[in-house]
Enzyme design. Sequence first.
Site, PDB file in Angstrom:
ATOM      1  CD  GLU A 244      -3.044  -1.027   2.228  1.00 25.18           C
ATOM      2  OE1 GLU A 244      -2.863  -0.247   3.196  1.00 25.18           O
ATOM      3  OE2 GLU A 244      -4.054  -1.744   2.123  1.00 25.18           O
TER       4      GLU A 244
ATOM      5  CD  GLU B 150      -3.627  -5.718   3.695  1.00 25.38           C
ATOM      6  OE1 GLU B 150      -4.565  -4.918   3.990  1.00 25.38           O
ATOM      7  OE2 GLU B 150      -2.426  -5.469   3.912  1.00 25.38           O
TER       8      GLU B 150
END
Length: 372
Positions: A195, A301
């Site tokens: 991320e 995720e």
Amino acid sequence: MKSYQALTIALCLVFITACGSSGEQTQVKDDVSNQAPPQTNNEQPIEIPSVEKVIDHSPLLAIQAVAAMGIGINLGNTLDAPHEGEWALAAEEKYLVDFKAAGFQHVRIPVTWHNHVATQAPYLVESAWMDRVEQIVDWALQQDLYVILNAHHEAWLKNDYSNQANKNRFDAIWLQITDRFKHKSNKLIFEILNEPNGMSMSQINQQNNRTLSIIRNTNPTRLVVYSGNGYTPVDSMLDAAIPDANDQYLIANFHSYDPWPFAGQCLQTWGTEQDKLALEEIYQRANTWSQTNGIPVTVNEFGAAKYDFTAPENICDLNERLEYLKSHVAFSHKYGIAATFWDDGGSFSTYVRAQGIWGPEMNVLVEAPLQD
């Protein structure tokens, strides 16, 4: 340990002014200051050292690995915390044994390196920290799990990418990771950066290329996961440049907690046909991109909170959560996308570490009975 020591010497030679002309290694303290490198652009980019490549005579192609990885689980809030044990219980070998017994096919081990790496060149990783990371990776590999190892929170890099010292520090981290783990099973997968929120697409494209070249310098066939920028929704994966279109060991990745007001904040309900179609569209788009580009995809995720940890009074309905997770699993199988449940030992968990038991989410995630 000889190769790790050799790399330390090589890094010192690259940063000779930092190590001193005598060649003595900069001391890495047990508790590295929680600071980024000095704000300077005086450093030159690190030269990738010339080393012998590790040749895997039976390499796993990315498409083979993703097909076999199925549904996995994150060992979240553990090595990605500032220090292990601060956000969740410290890792134990039993956790990995239980993950395998439950039916998970892979585990993602998020690691935040920042607090364990010197802030001055040659940016050495604490030997005790590298040993601990390797210990947990080995526990997982001994269970015959696919293992994803990454660089996780690293905000010092993401928030100030223009600083050459930051780039050098991140390169040095990956040089040391690849050196330590270069002889591990081909089921060990490297994920470049989790991320990269705060980085532009051009910046993450640049970093993906750079880190891939560092990994390929030692491991020409090691499986590598890359993503786009931001919090890596599917759109950023679709827009990111492919680091090497001819590399058969690349895996593209996105994250999905869609819609966040449900999955993260518990502010809305979920479960209508329209909700399910919207979620399926994400997987459809990822699959279409994968088929077009010949690169397999993971969503490493996904999950649904039990409650919003920033506002604990907001609680998600259990049945809606289970239906949401069930849909993710169904779509991942339907579209050939390996998926990794985010388990952080808290709001997003299904495994109760203190007791070694499973919550009801586990039966939805894998086809296995609940463990006592």
